[in-house]
Design an enzyme around this catalytic site. Structure first.
Site, PDB file in Angstrom:
ATOM      1  N   ARG A  47      39.743  17.834   0.224  1.00 23.00           N
ATOM      2  CA  ARG A  47      39.291  19.223   0.335  1.00 23.00           C
ATOM      3  C   ARG A  47      39.652  19.907  -0.974  1.00 23.00           C
ATOM      4  O   ARG A  47      40.313  19.331  -1.837  1.00 23.00           O
ATOM      5  CB  ARG A  47      39.834  19.935   1.586  1.00 23.00           C
ATOM      6  CG  ARG A  47      41.154  19.534   2.132  1.00 23.00           C
ATOM      7  CD  ARG A  47      42.325  19.851   1.244  1.00 23.00           C
ATOM      8  NE  ARG A  47      42.276  21.215   0.754  1.00 23.00           N
ATOM      9  CZ  ARG A  47      42.914  21.662  -0.302  1.00 23.00           C
ATOM     10  NH1 ARG A  47      43.655  20.837  -1.038  1.00 23.00           N
ATOM     11  NH2 ARG A  47      42.834  22.915  -0.685  1.00 23.00           N
ATOM     12  N   GLY A  48      39.202  21.170  -1.110  1.00 27.23           N
ATOM     13  CA  GLY A  48      39.366  21.867  -2.389  1.00 27.23           C
ATOM     14  C   GLY A  48      38.096  21.662  -3.200  1.00 27.23           C
ATOM     15  O   GLY A  48      37.612  20.529  -3.329  1.00 27.23           O
ATOM     16  N   ARG A  90      29.809  19.946   3.532  1.00 26.84           N
ATOM     17  CA  ARG A  90      30.466  21.261   3.647  1.00 26.84           C
ATOM     18  C   ARG A  90      29.624  22.274   2.861  1.00 26.84           C
ATOM     19  O   ARG A  90      29.144  21.958   1.775  1.00 26.84           O
ATOM     20  CB  ARG A  90      31.907  21.223   3.117  1.00 26.84           C
ATOM     21  CG  ARG A  90      32.859  20.474   4.045  1.00 26.84           C
ATOM     22  CD  ARG A  90      34.309  20.675   3.642  1.00 26.84           C
ATOM     23  NE  ARG A  90      34.841  21.944   4.113  1.00 26.84           N
ATOM     24  CZ  ARG A  90      36.042  22.410   3.758  1.00 26.84           C
ATOM     25  NH1 ARG A  90      36.808  21.720   2.930  1.00 26.84           N
ATOM     26  NH2 ARG A  90      36.488  23.560   4.228  1.00 26.84           N
ATOM     27  N   GLN A 197      47.023  24.592   4.551  1.00 25.15           N
ATOM     28  CA  GLN A 197      47.002  23.980   3.204  1.00 25.15           C
ATOM     29  C   GLN A 197      48.204  24.437   2.370  1.00 25.15           C
ATOM     30  O   GLN A 197      48.680  23.696   1.511  1.00 25.15           O
ATOM     31  CB  GLN A 197      45.713  24.354   2.463  1.00 25.15           C
ATOM     32  CG  GLN A 197      44.454  23.695   2.993  1.00 25.15           C
ATOM     33  CD  GLN A 197      43.750  24.554   4.011  1.00 25.15           C
ATOM     34  OE1 GLN A 197      44.371  25.326   4.730  1.00 25.15           O
ATOM     35  NE2 GLN A 197      42.444  24.427   4.104  1.00 25.15           N
ATOM     36  N   ASP A 238      36.067  28.878  -4.220  1.00 28.31           N
ATOM     37  CA  ASP A 238      35.046  27.902  -3.814  1.00 28.31           C
ATOM     38  C   ASP A 238      33.675  28.241  -4.358  1.00 28.31           C
ATOM     39  O   ASP A 238      32.821  27.367  -4.521  1.00 28.31           O
ATOM     40  CB  ASP A 238      34.991  27.808  -2.293  1.00 28.31           C
ATOM     41  CG  ASP A 238      36.257  27.161  -1.783  1.00 28.31           C
ATOM     42  OD1 ASP A 238      37.256  27.884  -1.625  1.00 28.31           O
ATOM     43  OD2 ASP A 238      36.263  25.923  -1.623  1.00 28.31           O
ATOM     44  N   LYS A 249      39.540  30.629   0.357  1.00 30.56           N
ATOM     45  CA  LYS A 249      40.093  30.375   1.693  1.00 30.56           C
ATOM     46  C   LYS A 249      40.304  31.668   2.474  1.00 30.56           C
ATOM     47  O   LYS A 249      40.761  32.669   1.923  1.00 30.56           O
ATOM     48  CB  LYS A 249      41.427  29.622   1.508  1.00 30.56           C
ATOM     49  CG  LYS A 249      42.181  29.267   2.770  1.00 30.56           C
ATOM     50  CD  LYS A 249      41.342  28.552   3.811  1.00 30.56           C
ATOM     51  CE  LYS A 249      40.666  27.324   3.279  1.00 30.56           C
ATOM     52  NZ  LYS A 249      39.611  26.816   4.210  1.00 30.56           N
TER      53      LYS A 249
HETATM   54  O1  MRU Z   1      38.962  24.385   3.138  1.00 27.25           O
HETATM   55  P1  MRU Z   1      39.529  23.917   1.833  1.00 27.25           P
HETATM   56  O2  MRU Z   1      40.918  23.408   1.938  1.00 27.25           O
HETATM   57  O3  MRU Z   1      38.595  22.967   1.127  1.00 27.25           O
HETATM   58  O4  MRU Z   1      39.573  25.240   0.961  1.00 27.25           O
HETATM   59  C1  MRU Z   1      40.081  25.166  -0.342  1.00 27.25           C
HETATM   60  C2  MRU Z   1      40.188  26.477  -1.021  1.00 27.25           C
HETATM   61  O5  MRU Z   1      39.818  27.498  -0.486  1.00 27.25           O
HETATM   62  C3  MRU Z   1      40.678  26.469  -2.439  1.00 27.25           C
HETATM   63  O6  MRU Z   1      41.389  27.624  -2.713  1.00 27.25           O
HETATM   64  C4  MRU Z   1      39.470  26.370  -3.378  1.00 27.25           C
HETATM   65  O7  MRU Z   1      38.660  25.282  -3.038  1.00 27.25           O
HETATM   66  C5  MRU Z   1      39.853  26.261  -4.793  1.00 27.25           C
HETATM   67  S1  MRU Z   1      40.564  24.690  -5.113  1.00 27.25           S
HETATM   68  C6  MRU Z   1      40.860  24.515  -6.765  1.00 27.25           C
END
Ligand code: MRU
Length: 348
Positions: A47-48, A90, A197, A238, A249
């Site tokens: 994820r991320g 996603r 997270q 994102d 997030k």
């Molecule tokens: O749902 P996730 O864990 O994929 O969400 C991740 C985030 O919101 C991060 O802050 C974002 O992807 C930036 S990661 C460098």
């Protein structure tokens, strides 16, 4: 320097750290197809935003290798199906689509080649995307480190670290880079409900490297700010819309509002691949809704009343006006807006 390899190529597999079980266990899962990689993205093994982009690129490359001895029509059909499958894994992180576009450009430019050659070229492109991501994070880190005063106590939300990227991280990359130049930065990590997270991943990353970290629940940030215990906020993102609204997030918006109330700078570490000029403003960014059981409990432990109705948006949008600066690999954009992003993206 971080040695966390979130994704790695171990011929003939893509291996990814299973982020669902950290910090209890550190394990890699192996992937050999687009379908299994898409599943790994969907169920949050990886994820991320940047890490999802890298995984998707490898997903295409794996499928090309799987089909490299097929006839051209079968190869083409299978590869197209892999693009469709990975795009649907996603919806919010634009890096996924950015990386798939890169892979598609490579594929389109080499359609005349044999499936085996295309497969090789696609794997090479995936390796490039991964290596580039680390270079970009280091560049952002160096620029962002200058913004943090020595001794700063920095709040972060979610995990925008090595685990969310190919390495170093975006928001945590800034913190790592600031520490590398000798600044005594400490981290306050929001736990980040519902998937945790912050508690599970950011805290683990910081502890691995002896970077001082204090874990708080999401509803404590306002109190900490009101007591003068937070000097800056840095988060990842994102997707950034053309007007500089920032999707990140769920809970990030709340932190940004609080930061403005307390006159605390709110920075967003944002590789250029996360800026989506096709989306005019934040409320047009697709926001993923995840399963209710993430809110009603965690894993086997369910604490909410059976049958209760639940909302679980995984991201929110922070209006550009609350963003002190976007930290990109190219420059720091203070008080970002549509005109500044247009100029930045034109020059890139
Ligand atoms: O749902 P996730 O864990 O994929 O969400 C991740 C985030 O919101 C991060 O802050 C974002 O992807 C930036 S990661 C460098």
């Amino acid at each position: 320097m971080t040695t966390i390899e979130t994704l790695r190529w171990r011929e003939p597999y893509l291996e990814m750290i299973d982020q669902r079980i950290l910090p209890a266990r550190f394990e890699y899962q192996a992937y050999d197809s687009a379908a299994s990689t898409a599943e790994g993205i969907r169920n949050m093994v990886v994820r991320g935003a940047p890490a999802i982009g890298c995984a998707a690129a490898y997903g295409v490359a794996l499928e090309a290798r799987r089909l490299q001895r097929a006839s051209f029509p079968d190869f083409e059909q299978g590869l197209e199906a892999s693009f469709a499958l990975l795009s649907a894994s996603r919806p919010t992180a634009v890096n996924l689509f950015w990386a798939l576009n890169r892979m598609r450009t490579k594929w389109n430019a080499n359609r005349h080649q044999s499936p085996a050659s295309v497969a090789q070229l696609l794997l090479h492109e995936a390796h490039e995307i991964l290596a580039e991501d680390i270079r970009i994070n280091r560049a952002m880190g160096a620029l962002g480190a200058d913004l943090l005063p020595d001794g700063a106590r920095v709040l972060t939300h979610c995990n925008a670290g090595a685990l969310a990227t190919a390495g170093h991280g975006t928001a945590l990359g800034v913190i790592r880079s600031a520490r590398e130049v000798g600044k005594k930065i400490s981290v306050i990590a929001d736990e980040t409900r519902p998937f945790l997270q912050g508690a599970r991943l950011t805290a683990w990353e910081m502890v691995q490297e002896n970077i001082p970290v204090t874990l708080i629940t999401d509803n404590m940030a306002g109190f900490m700010m009101s007591r003068g215990e937070i000097d800056a906020v840095i988060v990842g993102t994102d997707r950034v819309a053309a007007n500089a609204d920032v999707a990140n997030k769920i809970g990030t918006y709340m932190v940004a509002v609080l930061a403005r109330r307390h006159n605390i700078p709110f920075y967003v570490a944002c590789p250029l691949s996360t800026i989506d000029m096709t989306i005019p403003e934040g409320n047009a960014i697709p926001i993923e809704e995840r399963a209710a059981d993430e809110v009603t409990g965690y894993r086997d432990c369910q604490w909410a009343a059976q049958g209760v109705s639940v909302r679980n948006p995984a991201f929110d949008v922070t209006p550009a006006e609350l963003v002190t600066a976007l930290i990109t690999e190219k420059c720091v954009v203070n008080q970002p807006d549509r005109a500044k992003l247009l100029k930045l993206m034109k020059q890139s």
